[in-house]
Structures are given as structure tokens and as C-alpha cells.
Design a protein around this motif. Sequence first.
Motif, PDB file in Angstrom:
ATOM      1  N   LYS A  87      -8.442 -10.227   1.366  1.00 18.79           N
ATOM      2  CA  LYS A  87      -7.331  -9.819   2.225  1.00 18.79           C
ATOM      3  C   LYS A  87      -6.561 -11.035   2.709  1.00 18.79           C
ATOM      4  O   LYS A  87      -7.088 -12.153   2.746  1.00 18.79           O
ATOM      5  CB  LYS A  87      -7.822  -8.972   3.386  1.00 18.79           C
ATOM      6  CG  LYS A  87      -8.771  -9.642   4.333  1.00 18.79           C
ATOM      7  CD  LYS A  87      -9.127  -8.674   5.442  1.00 18.79           C
ATOM      8  CE  LYS A  87     -10.436  -9.039   6.067  1.00 18.79           C
ATOM      9  NZ  LYS A  87     -10.829  -8.081   7.066  1.00 18.79           N
ATOM     10  N   ASP A  88      -5.296 -10.783   3.050  1.00 17.66           N
ATOM     11  CA  ASP A  88      -4.411 -11.825   3.562  1.00 17.66           C
ATOM     12  C   ASP A  88      -4.424 -13.064   2.660  1.00 17.66           C
ATOM     13  O   ASP A  88      -4.653 -14.185   3.105  1.00 17.66           O
ATOM     14  CB  ASP A  88      -4.797 -12.197   5.003  1.00 17.66           C
ATOM     15  CG  ASP A  88      -4.718 -10.995   5.929  1.00 17.66           C
ATOM     16  OD1 ASP A  88      -3.757 -10.214   5.796  1.00 17.66           O
ATOM     17  OD2 ASP A  88      -5.619 -10.822   6.770  1.00 17.66           O
ATOM     18  N   MET A  89      -4.150 -12.850   1.391  1.00 18.60           N
ATOM     19  CA  MET A  89      -4.274 -13.917   0.406  1.00 18.60           C
ATOM     20  C   MET A  89      -2.992 -14.056  -0.410  1.00 18.60           C
ATOM     21  O   MET A  89      -2.397 -13.072  -0.832  1.00 18.60           O
ATOM     22  CB  MET A  89      -5.450 -13.606  -0.524  1.00 18.60           C
ATOM     23  CG  MET A  89      -5.697 -14.621  -1.611  1.00 18.60           C
ATOM     24  SD  MET A  89      -6.106 -16.269  -1.042  1.00 18.60           S
ATOM     25  CE  MET A  89      -7.641 -15.986  -0.209  1.00 18.60           C
ATOM     26  N   ALA A  90      -2.589 -15.292  -0.628  1.00 18.35           N
ATOM     27  CA  ALA A  90      -1.504 -15.606  -1.552  1.00 18.35           C
ATOM     28  C   ALA A  90      -1.989 -16.775  -2.400  1.00 18.35           C
ATOM     29  O   ALA A  90      -2.565 -17.728  -1.875  1.00 18.35           O
ATOM     30  CB  ALA A  90      -0.240 -15.990  -0.793  1.00 18.35           C
ATOM     31  N   LEU A  91      -1.806 -16.673  -3.686  1.00 22.18           N
ATOM     32  CA  LEU A  91      -2.287 -17.718  -4.585  1.00 22.18           C
ATOM     33  C   LEU A  91      -1.172 -18.705  -4.897  1.00 22.18           C
ATOM     34  O   LEU A  91      -0.021 -18.309  -5.117  1.00 22.18           O
ATOM     35  CB  LEU A  91      -2.787 -17.100  -5.887  1.00 22.18           C
ATOM     36  CG  LEU A  91      -4.025 -16.239  -5.761  1.00 22.18           C
ATOM     37  CD1 LEU A  91      -4.328 -15.562  -7.093  1.00 22.18           C
ATOM     38  CD2 LEU A  91      -5.210 -17.067  -5.308  1.00 22.18           C
ATOM     39  N   MET A 120      -7.858  -4.692   1.763  1.00 18.95           N
ATOM     40  CA  MET A 120      -6.856  -4.009   2.581  1.00 18.95           C
ATOM     41  C   MET A 120      -6.288  -4.933   3.658  1.00 18.95           C
ATOM     42  O   MET A 120      -7.000  -5.372   4.556  1.00 18.95           O
ATOM     43  CB  MET A 120      -7.445  -2.756   3.218  1.00 18.95           C
ATOM     44  CG  MET A 120      -7.917  -1.716   2.189  1.00 18.95           C
ATOM     45  SD  MET A 120      -6.634  -1.183   1.058  1.00 18.95           S
ATOM     46  CE  MET A 120      -5.657  -0.189   2.132  1.00 18.95           C
ATOM     47  N   SER A 121      -5.004  -5.254   3.527  1.00 15.82           N
ATOM     48  CA  SER A 121      -4.311  -6.125   4.470  1.00 15.82           C
ATOM     49  C   SER A 121      -2.825  -6.093   4.120  1.00 15.82           C
ATOM     50  O   SER A 121      -2.411  -5.383   3.204  1.00 15.82           O
ATOM     51  CB  SER A 121      -4.847  -7.568   4.368  1.00 15.82           C
ATOM     52  OG  SER A 121      -4.540  -8.121   3.100  1.00 15.82           O
ATOM     53  N   SER A 122      -2.047  -6.907   4.810  1.00 18.33           N
ATOM     54  CA  SER A 122      -0.617  -6.955   4.500  1.00 18.33           C
ATOM     55  C   SER A 122      -0.352  -7.698   3.187  1.00 18.33           C
ATOM     56  O   SER A 122       0.671  -7.478   2.546  1.00 18.33           O
ATOM     57  CB  SER A 122       0.152  -7.610   5.647  1.00 18.33           C
ATOM     58  OG  SER A 122      -0.330  -8.916   5.858  1.00 18.33           O
ATOM     59  N   THR A 123      -1.269  -8.580   2.788  1.00 22.93           N
ATOM     60  CA  THR A 123      -1.136  -9.285   1.504  1.00 22.93           C
ATOM     61  C   THR A 123      -2.479  -9.232   0.761  1.00 22.93           C
ATOM     62  O   THR A 123      -3.235 -10.196   0.735  1.00 22.93           O
ATOM     63  CB  THR A 123      -0.697 -10.752   1.701  1.00 22.93           C
ATOM     64  OG1 THR A 123      -1.597 -11.376   2.617  1.00 22.93           O
ATOM     65  CG2 THR A 123       0.714 -10.859   2.220  1.00 22.93           C
TER      66      THR A 123
END
Length: 163
Positions: A87-91, A120-123
Motif C-alpha cells: 500500500k501507498d507505493m510508487a515505484l 488497499m490504499s490511495s496508491t
Amino acid sequence: VDFFNHPAARKGSLTLPQVAALRFYSTAGFKTLNNALRKNLGAEKSPHPLPVTMALIRDGVKALRAADAMVDDDASKQAVDLWRGLKDMALPPPFFSVGGTEVSPMSTTADPSIAIKYSMSSTPMLFRLRTKSFVGRGAEITFLSAFPAEREVDHPVHSHPHS
């Protein structure tokens, strides 16, 4: 439940401390263990609060994985998809060409719906890991997990998932 005498623990020749460490990792204790490794990525390093536990987890995963390697059947040679939800992850863009390294033990599951719940999160980020052998597969710890329905498969520190 006697996790130490479970057939999978015996097959992997796990020690009692390894069983206890892997069981602890399957609980909310994983946060303490993993966060301590992840926060040490910068210039300022601090000792891990539970280094012996981390070593026991590493050795237990490797022992279970080695035991699985001894099985010579068609199922062990089949590709298996494992799933990881974050969750809340950007690569960062380089991940898509060279991959990345998970500095802590990496939990995956054979059940994509479990991974989706963890992401489950915004990202959200959902990984599918196509494994072709026991080396990429990690170690099945369902038999000693606090949450056996998750069908957890753990990978040792410094696993290298890539696209």
C-alpha cells in the motif's frame, strides 16, 4: 499446536528457535523486523533491534526452501504465481528495467485476493511473481502462520523481484 514437530518443520530440519522466529514474523511482529531494515537505507545506520531473530528467519526460510528443492516431482517444476500487495507505493522508473531489491524478508501469497487486501490504499501496488523453481518460490510457512488462510510464502532478505 506443536509447530516444531509439524512434518514441514521436520522436513526442513528447523530448529525450535527458527520455528519461533518464523511464527513471530507471521504476526504483526513483521513490522518491527522489516521497518528496522528499511529505515537503515540512508547514510545513518543503526543496529537492528532483533538481529538474532532476523538471522533465524533467514536460516529458517533457506532450510525450508532447500527441503522443497529435494522434492523431485512434476509439481515442483511447474511455474507458480505468487502475489504481493503493497500500500501507498510508487515505484521509481528504473524498477521497470532493472528490478529492485527487498531489503527485508518478503511475504507473498498464492492467493491474489489476500495480496489485494494488503495493497488497499490511495496508491496500491500489486506484484505477480511468476516463479519457475524453488529458488524463486521462497518458503511456504502456512503450517506455522498466525494467519494460515493467507497461504504465506516468505522469501529471504535481499530478494530481487523484477518486471
